[in-house]
Each structure stands twice: as C-alpha cells, then as structure tokens.
Design an enzyme around this catalytic site. Structure first.
Site, PDB file in Angstrom:
ATOM      1  N   ASP B  33       0.979  -1.279  -0.024  1.00  0.00           N
ATOM      2  CA  ASP B  33      -0.017  -0.032  -0.031  1.00  0.00           C
ATOM      3  C   ASP B  33       0.885   1.165  -0.109  1.00  0.00           C
ATOM      4  O   ASP B  33       2.051   1.171   0.391  1.00  0.00           O
ATOM      5  CB  ASP B  33      -0.873   0.038   1.117  1.00  0.00           C
ATOM      6  CG  ASP B  33      -1.749  -1.134   1.280  1.00  0.00           C
ATOM      7  OD1 ASP B  33      -2.402  -1.574   0.516  1.00  0.00           O
ATOM      8  OD2 ASP B  33      -1.965  -1.580   2.755  1.00  0.00           O
ATOM      9  N   LYS B  55      -3.840   1.318  -2.318  1.00  0.00           N
ATOM     10  CA  LYS B  55      -4.852   1.438  -1.442  1.00  0.00           C
ATOM     11  C   LYS B  55      -4.705   2.613  -0.453  1.00  0.00           C
ATOM     12  O   LYS B  55      -3.639   2.826  -0.022  1.00  0.00           O
ATOM     13  CB  LYS B  55      -4.914   0.263  -0.438  1.00  0.00           C
ATOM     14  CG  LYS B  55      -6.107  -0.014   0.366  1.00  0.00           C
ATOM     15  CD  LYS B  55      -6.070  -1.562   1.092  1.00  0.00           C
ATOM     16  CE  LYS B  55      -6.970  -1.374   2.072  1.00  0.00           C
ATOM     17  NZ  LYS B  55      -6.713  -2.742   2.831  1.00  0.00           N
ATOM     18  N   MET B 170      -7.136   6.711  11.623  1.00  0.00           N
ATOM     19  CA  MET B 170      -7.796   7.308  10.516  1.00  0.00           C
ATOM     20  C   MET B 170      -9.160   8.112  10.885  1.00  0.00           C
ATOM     21  O   MET B 170     -10.286   8.245  10.539  1.00  0.00           O
ATOM     22  CB  MET B 170      -8.283   6.058   9.573  1.00  0.00           C
ATOM     23  CG  MET B 170      -7.412   5.245   9.058  1.00  0.00           C
ATOM     24  SD  MET B 170      -7.931   3.580   8.359  1.00  0.00           S
ATOM     25  CE  MET B 170      -7.740   2.646   9.883  1.00  0.00           C
TER      26      MET B 170
END
Lengths: 234, 234
Positions: B33, B55, B170
């Site tokens: 990623d 990603k 996140m």
C-alpha cells in the site's frame, strides 16, 4: 548520559526492531527485566554492563523504587544506558515511574517502541486483532490492579462488548473471575478465547477455547502468557 | 507459494523488525500500500517485483477485491510473496479479507507482527500509553465504519472512559464529531489529546491539545495521522 527505553518485543529475537538492535549494540549498560532479556542480550557489547533488575509479576512497590534509583545511578555513570522492556514498553511497562525519576534527575531519555505481545500472539495464531464490522475495537487490559487482584471497578460495558477484541496481559491468575463477570454482564459464554504462551520462543503454546472453557488450561501454564477474547477469527 | 503478511511499522525504516527485514530481502514479489512503503522498499532485491496496490484511505469495496485477486495471482506465480502492511498488519489492516482469499485458494501464509503506529506516536511524544491507576485500559478504534463515516453505534461507555487511553486511527476527518459526542457523554473537555502525524518520517509533527481544542489542527494535517486522547502524561 542518556537513557533509551528499548522495547524488546514479545521475546522472539527476530521481532526486535532495527532501532532496538542498534541501541542494544551500542549500550554501555543494559538494565533488563527477566521477561525482556534472553537471547536478545547476545547483541550487547562484550564489555557492556548487564544488570538484571529482577522484576517479575507479583513483585511491586519497593522493587520499582529500587529500579528507578539504579536507572538514575547508571545514567550518571555511563553515556549510553538501555532500559530494556518486554513487548512495547509503553503498554503496561510502568514506564511513567522511571521517566519521572529521570526527569527529576535531569537526565534525557528516548523511547524506542516495539511489537506488543498481543500483536505477536495474534500473528502466531494466524488471526488479525481487528476485523471489519465484527471486531471494530481492540482493547488492552491487565489482569490485576495495584493490589495484585482483578480491579474492583472494571468498565464492564467496555469489557463485555461483543464487537471488541480484548488482549488481557498478566491475566492467568484472574481470568476465571473475569470470565464469570463477563458472562454475568451478558457476553456469550461461547465467545472465543485464546491463550498464547511464550510466543515465538521454544515453549510456544497456543490454546483455543471459549471464555467459559479457557480457565482450566491456565493452571498448567508456565511461561509469560497473553489471553485474547472476543470475536476472534477461526 | 507462500505469502508473508509483513507489518512494516509506522513508517520509520528503523522500526522495521529483523524478521520483516528478512522477509522483504528474500521476497520475489512485494505487494504494498502507499502507506506501508517508502524507504522500506529499498531493502527489496533488485529483481523483486514491486507492486503498488494503491490502497488509500477513502477508497474501499471493489479495490479490496482486486487486491485479494492480485495477491492470489502473485502467490501462484512466485514462491515468496510479501504483502506489506503499515503499522501492525493485524490492527485495522483488513487482513481477514486477504487471509480468506488465500485460504480459498489453498495458499499458505504467515503473519509477521510489527510496531503499531499508536506505540510509535506515544514513543515520539515521550509518553507511555498506559499508566498505573490513571490509564489502566488502552483501546484502538478507527474514525470511520464501513460507510466511511463515524460509526453510528459507538460504545460511548468505552470511548468516554476517563481512565482509558484511546488511539484513534484514520480519524482526522471525524474527530470533531467524535469529540462532541465524548464531551456529551461526560468526558472532560480538557482531556488531553495528541495529534501525531508522519511519525518517524521527515514530516513528523506532534500537536498537544485537548479533545475540545484539537479539531482545528486537523484541517491542515497532511500525512498519515494518529490521534491519542485520554489521561496522557504531560
């Protein structure tokens, strides 16, 4: 005159970070607990001063004060002191008390993070700690409070949440009592539970059970152990 | 034909484990990623097949299916495939979906655990994640559910617990809304909060605030970020 708090990871020498390895290789003195040492100390310089501070589960109080004093003394004697901590030193490593002692003595420090034993336990079992939808929260708790027993004011709404993976550190002795309280709070008795012992070491043992059936397996458990429970992947 | 899910740690190449380094050095192909790569890929063999699976936060659904398919294809082509994951791959790494795809295809795998970004963030700030009495529980959550928004059924008794350190992954976009709900649930507005951005990298930034005052600092945040809140040490 600096101290590096170096996380040694779960015990498998290959799970040491490169940064931890460099600090250990450069150290004039290394203060270690029994849990954090083993083959990892082979990386120390031949002339490094290796000091066991003999900390074990179940011994607390005066021992911690003694460690603080030793750490300050060594930091005043040597330029590069490593204080080795098992797992990630910032998780249930009582780092704050040693940091406080260094601050009071005016000694600089750094923290080198590491692989928590919970991450290594899950990896050894081939499962992730979180899963979309099913396990959206992950929590780390210990099996005892400052009295050595299970805490009396546990947050049961947090601990008995069926959508959470819980990693229980130092919980072999108290898991039976915790499991009873979890089931009493509504967590399904067939919730998966995993005992991970001596992860990555020669005595590694993984036992898959449920929160209702794991306790008897803990009696014959010998090495450092971690317990996971929650919606663990099969 | 084996796949190693290799945790690359928080981004600082020195926080790679020795085991992760060995798997990367030996790999025929590495699927990575954007978050997990950077200088870590310098350790790959010159002839290794390096595959960005692209990603990013905010892109989900079909992308994950594509990654699963690619992973199976590469595992059938090469003997040593590494699937690189940032932080500890078992924590919010969606490992279970890729594991399931490998199981269905009959392909063996191992998981190499790593340093979670929350551990690295706390270490960079010079604080432990847990403290005796004050922070007896540690929990990891994400700032969004499968819809990309803050989950609608948050366990507020767990999240607004004043004796717990929370690491929010996140969560830049949704922290403002979360903070409002935390304060509404009784968590003190002056509860410490820390933004840790690009930990260990050239753009590292640490912002100390409170749950009531952190949100404005998130707007100009650029790199991968982690937010800690709770009874953080000063």
């Amino acid at each position: 005159m600096t101290v590096a708090f170096v996380s040694s990871g779960p015990g498998d020498p290959e799970l040491l970070t490169i940064k931890a390895l460099r600090r250990i290789e450069a150290a004039d003195a290394i203060l270690y607990d029994d849990l954090s040492a083993g083959p990892i100390l082979d990386h120390a310089r031949a002339d490094a001063d290796l000091v066991s501070v003999g900390k074990r589960a179940g011994r607390r109080g005066p021992v911690q004060h003694e460690i603080n004093r030793l750490l300050v003394d060594y930091a005043r004697t040597y330029s590069r002191v490593v204080r080795l901590k098992s797992g990630d030193g910032g998780i249930f490593g009582r780092l704050e008390e040693e940091i406080e002692a260094l601050r009071e003595a005016g000694i600089a420090f750094e923290i080198v993070p590491g692989v928590p034993s919970a991450c290594a336990a899950a990896a050894a079992a081939g499962i992730p700690l979180t899963r979309r939808v099913a396990a959206r929260r992950l929590q780390f708790i210990t099996g005892h409070d400052v009295t050595g027993d299970l805490s009396t004011d546990l947050n049961m709404a947090a601990l008995a949440d069926p959508g959470t993976t819980t990693a229980l550190f130092m919980g072999k002795r108290t898991f039976g009592a915790l499991a009873e309280r979890l089931i009493g709070a509504g967590l399904a008795p067939d919730t998966p539970a995993l005992l991970a012992e001596s992860v990555g070491g020669p005595g590694q043992r993984l036992v898959r059970a449920t929160i209702a059936t794991l306790a008897p397996h803990l009696a014959d458990s010998d090495g450092p152990a971690l317990i996971l429970y929650g919606p663990l992947a099969p």
